[in-house]
Design a protein around this motif. Structure first.
Motif, PDB file in Angstrom:
ATOM      1  N   TRP A 105      13.764   0.154  -9.346  1.00  0.00           N
ATOM      2  CA  TRP A 105      15.193  -0.397  -8.453  1.00  0.00           C
ATOM      3  C   TRP A 105      15.220  -1.863  -8.599  1.00  0.00           C
ATOM      4  O   TRP A 105      16.444  -2.279  -8.842  1.00  0.00           O
ATOM      5  CB  TRP A 105      14.655   0.141  -7.070  1.00  0.00           C
ATOM      6  CG  TRP A 105      15.847  -0.282  -6.131  1.00  0.00           C
ATOM      7  CD1 TRP A 105      17.124   0.121  -6.275  1.00  0.00           C
ATOM      8  CD2 TRP A 105      15.795  -1.179  -4.981  1.00  0.00           C
ATOM      9  NE1 TRP A 105      17.778  -0.292  -5.231  1.00  0.00           N
ATOM     10  CE2 TRP A 105      17.134  -1.193  -4.474  1.00  0.00           C
ATOM     11  CE3 TRP A 105      14.746  -1.879  -4.626  1.00  0.00           C
ATOM     12  CZ2 TRP A 105      17.244  -1.967  -3.369  1.00  0.00           C
ATOM     13  CZ3 TRP A 105      15.087  -2.815  -3.385  1.00  0.00           C
ATOM     14  CH2 TRP A 105      16.352  -2.715  -2.725  1.00  0.00           C
ATOM     15  N   PHE A 106      14.314  -2.572  -8.238  1.00  0.00           N
ATOM     16  CA  PHE A 106      14.457  -4.056  -8.524  1.00  0.00           C
ATOM     17  C   PHE A 106      14.989  -4.639  -9.774  1.00  0.00           C
ATOM     18  O   PHE A 106      15.885  -5.209 -10.115  1.00  0.00           O
ATOM     19  CB  PHE A 106      12.946  -4.999  -8.387  1.00  0.00           C
ATOM     20  CG  PHE A 106      12.736  -5.312  -6.954  1.00  0.00           C
ATOM     21  CD1 PHE A 106      12.992  -4.470  -5.881  1.00  0.00           C
ATOM     22  CD2 PHE A 106      12.306  -6.359  -6.560  1.00  0.00           C
ATOM     23  CE1 PHE A 106      12.724  -4.771  -4.678  1.00  0.00           C
ATOM     24  CE2 PHE A 106      12.030  -6.986  -5.536  1.00  0.00           C
ATOM     25  CZ  PHE A 106      12.141  -6.128  -4.423  1.00  0.00           C
ATOM     26  N   GLY A 123       0.842  -1.208   0.126  1.00  0.00           N
ATOM     27  CA  GLY A 123       0.141  -0.078   0.088  1.00  0.00           C
ATOM     28  C   GLY A 123       0.948   1.350   0.028  1.00  0.00           C
ATOM     29  O   GLY A 123       0.572   2.428   0.678  1.00  0.00           O
ATOM     30  N   VAL A 124       2.048   1.193  -0.426  1.00  0.00           N
ATOM     31  CA  VAL A 124       2.723   2.621  -0.600  1.00  0.00           C
ATOM     32  C   VAL A 124       2.482   3.529  -1.818  1.00  0.00           C
ATOM     33  O   VAL A 124       3.094   4.540  -1.788  1.00  0.00           O
ATOM     34  CB  VAL A 124       4.076   2.024  -0.866  1.00  0.00           C
ATOM     35  CG1 VAL A 124       4.789   1.145   0.410  1.00  0.00           C
ATOM     36  CG2 VAL A 124       4.397   1.300  -2.150  1.00  0.00           C
ATOM     37  N   GLY A 125       1.362   3.180  -2.565  1.00  0.00           N
ATOM     38  CA  GLY A 125       0.971   3.830  -3.644  1.00  0.00           C
ATOM     39  C   GLY A 125       1.615   3.750  -5.080  1.00  0.00           C
ATOM     40  O   GLY A 125       2.675   2.940  -5.348  1.00  0.00           O
ATOM     41  N   MET A 126       1.021   4.445  -6.217  1.00  0.00           N
ATOM     42  CA  MET A 126       1.370   3.986  -7.246  1.00  0.00           C
ATOM     43  C   MET A 126       2.783   4.186  -7.818  1.00  0.00           C
ATOM     44  O   MET A 126       3.558   3.581  -8.332  1.00  0.00           O
ATOM     45  CB  MET A 126       0.480   4.577  -8.441  1.00  0.00           C
ATOM     46  CG  MET A 126       0.779   3.885  -9.913  1.00  0.00           C
ATOM     47  SD  MET A 126       0.475   2.128  -9.974  1.00  0.00           S
ATOM     48  CE  MET A 126      -1.266   2.140  -9.956  1.00  0.00           C
ATOM     49  N   ILE A 127       3.243   5.614  -7.493  1.00  0.00           N
ATOM     50  CA  ILE A 127       4.649   6.051  -7.802  1.00  0.00           C
ATOM     51  C   ILE A 127       5.658   5.087  -7.230  1.00  0.00           C
ATOM     52  O   ILE A 127       6.667   4.970  -7.831  1.00  0.00           O
ATOM     53  CB  ILE A 127       4.448   7.620  -7.610  1.00  0.00           C
ATOM     54  CG1 ILE A 127       3.643   8.355  -8.487  1.00  0.00           C
ATOM     55  CG2 ILE A 127       5.942   8.093  -7.570  1.00  0.00           C
ATOM     56  CD1 ILE A 127       3.690   9.830  -8.466  1.00  0.00           C
ATOM     57  N   TRP A 128       5.400   5.240  -5.944  1.00  0.00           N
ATOM     58  CA  TRP A 128       6.651   4.436  -5.016  1.00  0.00           C
ATOM     59  C   TRP A 128       6.628   2.876  -5.651  1.00  0.00           C
ATOM     60  O   TRP A 128       7.632   2.404  -5.885  1.00  0.00           O
ATOM     61  CB  TRP A 128       6.443   4.292  -3.363  1.00  0.00           C
ATOM     62  CG  TRP A 128       6.786   5.572  -3.086  1.00  0.00           C
ATOM     63  CD1 TRP A 128       6.071   6.743  -2.668  1.00  0.00           C
ATOM     64  CD2 TRP A 128       8.014   6.031  -2.864  1.00  0.00           C
ATOM     65  NE1 TRP A 128       6.743   7.614  -2.019  1.00  0.00           N
ATOM     66  CE2 TRP A 128       8.050   7.340  -2.181  1.00  0.00           C
ATOM     67  CE3 TRP A 128       9.213   5.313  -2.864  1.00  0.00           C
ATOM     68  CZ2 TRP A 128       9.161   7.991  -1.747  1.00  0.00           C
ATOM     69  CZ3 TRP A 128      10.537   6.043  -2.630  1.00  0.00           C
ATOM     70  CH2 TRP A 128      10.350   7.569  -2.011  1.00  0.00           C
ATOM     71  N   SER A 129       5.385   2.436  -5.945  1.00  0.00           N
ATOM     72  CA  SER A 129       5.562   0.826  -6.534  1.00  0.00           C
ATOM     73  C   SER A 129       6.320   0.634  -7.859  1.00  0.00           C
ATOM     74  O   SER A 129       7.132   0.081  -7.953  1.00  0.00           O
ATOM     75  CB  SER A 129       4.066   0.542  -6.860  1.00  0.00           C
ATOM     76  OG  SER A 129       3.397   0.397  -5.535  1.00  0.00           O
ATOM     77  N   ILE A 130       6.017   2.127  -8.670  1.00  0.00           N
ATOM     78  CA  ILE A 130       6.923   1.787  -9.750  1.00  0.00           C
ATOM     79  C   ILE A 130       8.312   1.997  -9.665  1.00  0.00           C
ATOM     80  O   ILE A 130       9.217   1.525 -10.254  1.00  0.00           O
ATOM     81  CB  ILE A 130       6.183   3.071 -10.807  1.00  0.00           C
ATOM     82  CG1 ILE A 130       4.916   2.640 -11.360  1.00  0.00           C
ATOM     83  CG2 ILE A 130       7.118   3.429 -11.926  1.00  0.00           C
ATOM     84  CD1 ILE A 130       4.237   3.927 -11.989  1.00  0.00           C
ATOM     85  N   LEU A 131       8.523   3.197  -8.787  1.00  0.00           N
ATOM     86  CA  LEU A 131      10.281   3.341  -8.408  1.00  0.00           C
ATOM     87  C   LEU A 131      10.703   2.054  -7.721  1.00  0.00           C
ATOM     88  O   LEU A 131      12.000   1.714  -7.968  1.00  0.00           O
ATOM     89  CB  LEU A 131      10.178   4.438  -7.373  1.00  0.00           C
ATOM     90  CG  LEU A 131       9.906   5.827  -8.142  1.00  0.00           C
ATOM     91  CD1 LEU A 131      10.008   7.119  -6.769  1.00  0.00           C
ATOM     92  CD2 LEU A 131      10.772   6.154  -8.998  1.00  0.00           C
ATOM     93  N   ILE A 132       9.991   1.304  -6.873  1.00  0.00           N
ATOM     94  CA  ILE A 132      10.657   0.239  -6.530  1.00  0.00           C
ATOM     95  C   ILE A 132      10.727  -1.094  -7.497  1.00  0.00           C
ATOM     96  O   ILE A 132      11.533  -1.629  -7.395  1.00  0.00           O
ATOM     97  CB  ILE A 132       9.833  -0.239  -5.071  1.00  0.00           C
ATOM     98  CG1 ILE A 132       9.771   0.596  -4.140  1.00  0.00           C
ATOM     99  CG2 ILE A 132      10.100  -1.723  -4.785  1.00  0.00           C
ATOM    100  CD1 ILE A 132       8.885   0.533  -2.850  1.00  0.00           C
ATOM    101  N   GLY A 133       9.658  -1.164  -8.329  1.00  0.00           N
ATOM    102  CA  GLY A 133       9.851  -2.015  -9.460  1.00  0.00           C
ATOM    103  C   GLY A 133      10.977  -1.765 -10.268  1.00  0.00           C
ATOM    104  O   GLY A 133      11.786  -2.544 -10.859  1.00  0.00           O
TER     105      GLY A 133
END
Length: 109
Positions: free
Chosen positions: A57-58, A45-55
Motif C-alpha cells: 500500500w505504501f 507486530g501485525v504479522g507477516m501478511i499484513w506487513s507485506i500488504l501495508i508495504g
C-alpha cells in the motif's frame, strides 16, 4: 567537398531509465517505501501478511504520487487552484491613522 557523415545517436539520451512501466526513480522510491511500510508494520507486530500488504500500500501510494501526472490524484483533494495576482497598496501605519468616527456607546441613559 566532404559529405557530412551521419552519426547514430543513442535514443535513450535525456530519458530516465525504465524498469517495466516505471522509471528508475519511481522504482527506487517504491522499493524504499515498501521497506519502510513493511518495517513499521512488522515493528507493530501485525504479522507477516499484513506487513507485506501495508508495504504494498505504501509503495502503490508513492508510485501514484510520483508518476508523470500526479495532478490527477491531487486534483481530487484540492480541486481549485488559487489565482494569484500582484497588487500594490500604499502602506499606512496604524499608529498614524486618526480615529475617525469613533463614538462612545452608552449603555445606560
Amino acid at each position: 567537398m566532404k559529405q557530412k557523415e551521419i552519426k547514430p545517436v543513442n535514443q535513450s539520451l535525456g530519458k530516465s531509465a525504465a524498469i517495466g512501466i516505471f522509471t528508475g526513480f519511481q522504482f527506487a522510491i517504491a522499493i524504499g517505501s515498501f521497506g519502510c511500510g513493511f518495517f513499521l508494520a512488522f515493528l507493530l507486530g501485525v504479522g507477516m501478511i499484513w506487513s507485506i500488504l501495508i508495504g504494498l500500500w505504501f509503495s502503490a501510494t508513492t508510485i501514484s504520487l510520483s508518476g508523470k501526472r500526479p495532478y490527477l490524484f491531487w486534483s481530487r483533494i484540492f480541486p481549485a487552484v488559487p489565482n494569484w495576482t500582484r497588487g500594490y497598496v500604499k502602506y499606512s501605519s496604524p499608529l498614524d491613522k486618526k480615529k475617525v468616527g469613533s463614538k462612545k456607546i452608552r449603555l445606560w441613559h
